[in-house]
Motif scaffolding. Sequence first.
Motif, PDB file in Angstrom:
ATOM      1  N   SER A  90       0.972  -1.042  -0.177  1.00 20.66           N
ATOM      2  CA  SER A  90      -0.006  -0.013   0.134  1.00 20.66           C
ATOM      3  C   SER A  90       1.121   1.129  -0.217  1.00 20.66           C
ATOM      4  CB  SER A  90      -0.831   0.141   1.223  1.00 20.66           C
ATOM      5  OG  SER A  90       0.074   0.200   2.572  1.00 20.66           O
ATOM      6  N   ASP A  91       0.361   2.503  -0.086  1.00 23.96           N
ATOM      7  CA  ASP A  91       1.120   3.841   0.125  1.00 23.96           C
ATOM      8  C   ASP A  91       1.730   3.750   1.275  1.00 23.96           C
ATOM      9  OD1 ASP A  91       0.412   4.303  -2.527  1.00 23.96           O
ATOM     10  OD2 ASP A  91      -1.304   5.568  -2.208  1.00 23.96           O
ATOM     11  N   ALA A  92       0.809   3.434   2.383  1.00 18.65           N
ATOM     12  CA  ALA A  92       1.610   3.548   3.572  1.00 18.65           C
ATOM     13  C   ALA A  92       2.629   2.476   3.995  1.00 18.65           C
ATOM     14  CB  ALA A  92       0.666   3.124   4.737  1.00 18.65           C
ATOM     15  N   ASP A  93       2.700   1.361   3.157  1.00 18.88           N
ATOM     16  CA  ASP A  93       4.036   0.584   3.339  1.00 18.88           C
ATOM     17  C   ASP A  93       5.068   1.045   2.667  1.00 18.88           C
ATOM     18  OD1 ASP A  93       2.334  -1.511   4.432  1.00 18.88           O
ATOM     19  OD2 ASP A  93       1.711  -2.351   2.441  1.00 18.88           O
ATOM     20  N   MET A  94       4.848   1.578   1.487  1.00 18.45           N
ATOM     21  CA  MET A  94       5.994   2.337   0.544  1.00 18.45           C
ATOM     22  C   MET A  94       6.441   3.556   1.417  1.00 18.45           C
ATOM     23  SD  MET A  94       6.412   1.209  -2.240  1.00 18.45           S
ATOM     24  CE  MET A  94       7.297   2.467  -2.750  1.00 18.45           C
ATOM     25  N   ASP A  95       5.735   4.225   2.177  1.00 15.08           N
ATOM     26  CA  ASP A  95       6.187   5.575   2.761  1.00 15.08           C
ATOM     27  C   ASP A  95       6.954   4.872   4.200  1.00 15.08           C
ATOM     28  OD1 ASP A  95       4.700   7.141   1.340  1.00 15.08           O
ATOM     29  OD2 ASP A  95       3.136   7.613   2.844  1.00 15.08           O
ATOM     30  N   ALA A  96       6.691   3.752   4.789  1.00  8.25           N
ATOM     31  CA  ALA A  96       7.233   3.314   5.734  1.00  8.25           C
ATOM     32  C   ALA A  96       8.814   2.875   5.229  1.00  8.25           C
ATOM     33  CB  ALA A  96       6.627   2.073   6.344  1.00  8.25           C
ATOM     34  N   LEU A  97       8.769   1.885   4.063  1.00  8.86           N
ATOM     35  CA  LEU A  97       9.973   1.654   3.399  1.00  8.86           C
ATOM     36  C   LEU A  97      11.066   2.599   2.945  1.00  8.86           C
ATOM     37  CD1 LEU A  97       8.784  -1.608   1.555  1.00  8.86           C
ATOM     38  CD2 LEU A  97      10.370  -1.525   3.349  1.00  8.86           C
ATOM     39  N   ALA A  98      10.363   3.903   2.452  1.00 10.98           N
ATOM     40  CA  ALA A  98      11.049   4.769   1.806  1.00 10.98           C
ATOM     41  C   ALA A  98      11.524   5.801   2.870  1.00 10.98           C
ATOM     42  CB  ALA A  98      10.316   5.582   0.784  1.00 10.98           C
ATOM     43  N   GLY A  99      11.191   5.643   4.167  1.00 10.31           N
ATOM     44  CA  GLY A  99      11.692   6.591   5.260  1.00 10.31           C
ATOM     45  C   GLY A  99      13.333   6.489   5.081  1.00 10.31           C
ATOM     46  N   THR A 100      13.882   7.689   5.151  1.00  8.76           N
ATOM     47  CA  THR A 100      15.477   8.005   4.837  1.00  8.76           C
ATOM     48  C   THR A 100      16.046   7.424   6.323  1.00  8.76           C
ATOM     49  OG1 THR A 100      14.672   9.829   3.663  1.00  8.76           O
ATOM     50  CG2 THR A 100      17.057   9.662   4.209  1.00  8.76           C
ATOM     51  N   ALA A 101      17.186   6.526   5.947  1.00 14.64           N
ATOM     52  CA  ALA A 101      17.950   6.299   7.114  1.00 14.64           C
ATOM     53  C   ALA A 101      18.993   7.443   7.382  1.00 14.64           C
ATOM     54  CB  ALA A 101      18.860   4.989   6.556  1.00 14.64           C
ATOM     55  N   HIS A 102      19.057   7.702   8.701  1.00 13.47           N
ATOM     56  CA  HIS A 102      19.785   8.849   9.044  1.00 13.47           C
ATOM     57  C   HIS A 102      21.321   8.377   9.725  1.00 13.47           C
ATOM     58  CE1 HIS A 102      16.702  11.537   7.678  1.00 13.47           C
ATOM     59  NE2 HIS A 102      15.945  11.025   8.610  1.00 13.47           N
TER      60      HIS A 102
END
Length: 395
Positions: free
Chosen positions: A254-266
Amino acid sequence: MSGSLLVDNIGELVTNGAGEGPLGIRRNAAVLVEEGRVVWVGPSAYAPAADHHVDAGGAAVLPGFVDSHAHLVFAGDRATEFAARMAGQPYTGGGIRTTVGATRAATDEELRLTVRRLRGEALRQGTTTMEIKSGYGLTVADEARSLRIAAETSTETTFLGAHVVPAEYADRPDDYVGLVCGPMLAAAAPYAKWIDVFCERGAFDVDHARAILACGQAAGLGVRLHANQLGPGPGVRLGVELDAASVDHCTHLSDADMDALAGTAHSDGSGTRTVATLLPGAEFSTRSPYPDARRLLDAGVTVALATDCNPGSSYTSSMPFCVALAVREMRMTPAEAVWAATAGGARALRRDDIGVLTPGARADLVVLDAPSYLHLAYRPGVPLIRQVIRNGVPQ
Ligand code: NIG
Ligand code: FE
């Protein structure tokens, strides 16, 4: 093998480090190996002398494939189930219990021979690191022996006691979760580096998955997850929440899954480090729609490719086959697919010593019978692996 080893006359070297393009390509290159490690990479014309020598003859050389998802400890096969699927039956995962029955009935020696046969098959196809899961025993003793046998062959071993709820616990899944978190984990943990759960309708729901993974983490195991294979669900987001090294399958996002996976690593460790591991052999063998690799890549998600080698949903040990599928069926470029099958697999195992050919890396090299890595997708089904060097040792 003692002494140094020089691999020279490499027409195209994929380093996944410094060099041309995303694969860090170097032309007319050589690699010097000492004590199982890469110690020098440079132009073939300036290569130092060594005790042993492999002439690549102008061919392409790449890091050995890192297959970060495989289920090798099982008995029997499910060819009849495959034939039924090709005649129109859907895949539900229900056949896992058939393999559980066969695995419980097998001797240690039978299981060991299967693991070795499949590991050898994969090695001949260029796989130098292979993760191995339990998950077809589903009793304390059978999960422990599955992992004991897996650990004879790989350091990347994964406890998958939560593969399905076995038949004898069908009407009391909470009790089975208690068994997995208690005595089964205690017996499995000495042989396991990772814990995994099949988080899917018909297997384990998100609350059970969270509880099991938390127990595994508390026992010192790293987290990975089978998620969003057969339908949409909360598995991928759970994986990101728990900082799983990888969420595997990712077929329905889903879009929410994509957003979670795409969160940038800092750099402070926050953000998403979780890799999305795609297993196109499973979609091939279950005749299912492929995951949307392009959407993941375009969103900046780190993607790995693995075989999912198992007797039910994907009975292939071939990373070259998965690379070809990823390019043809998932719109990955050949470079993206080769990166995902080498450096991507290493990320999915949180390893930085494999999947690259740079000084300090483990000397796992594949010499192709081809002038370019492109041929892995361009010539599908052709045995292109001429030579495998693992830990600095020609196989
Ligand atoms: O990753 N999905 C769960 N486990 C395996 C399939 C196991 C089986 O069908 O035997 C998978 O596809
Ligand atoms: Fe799997």
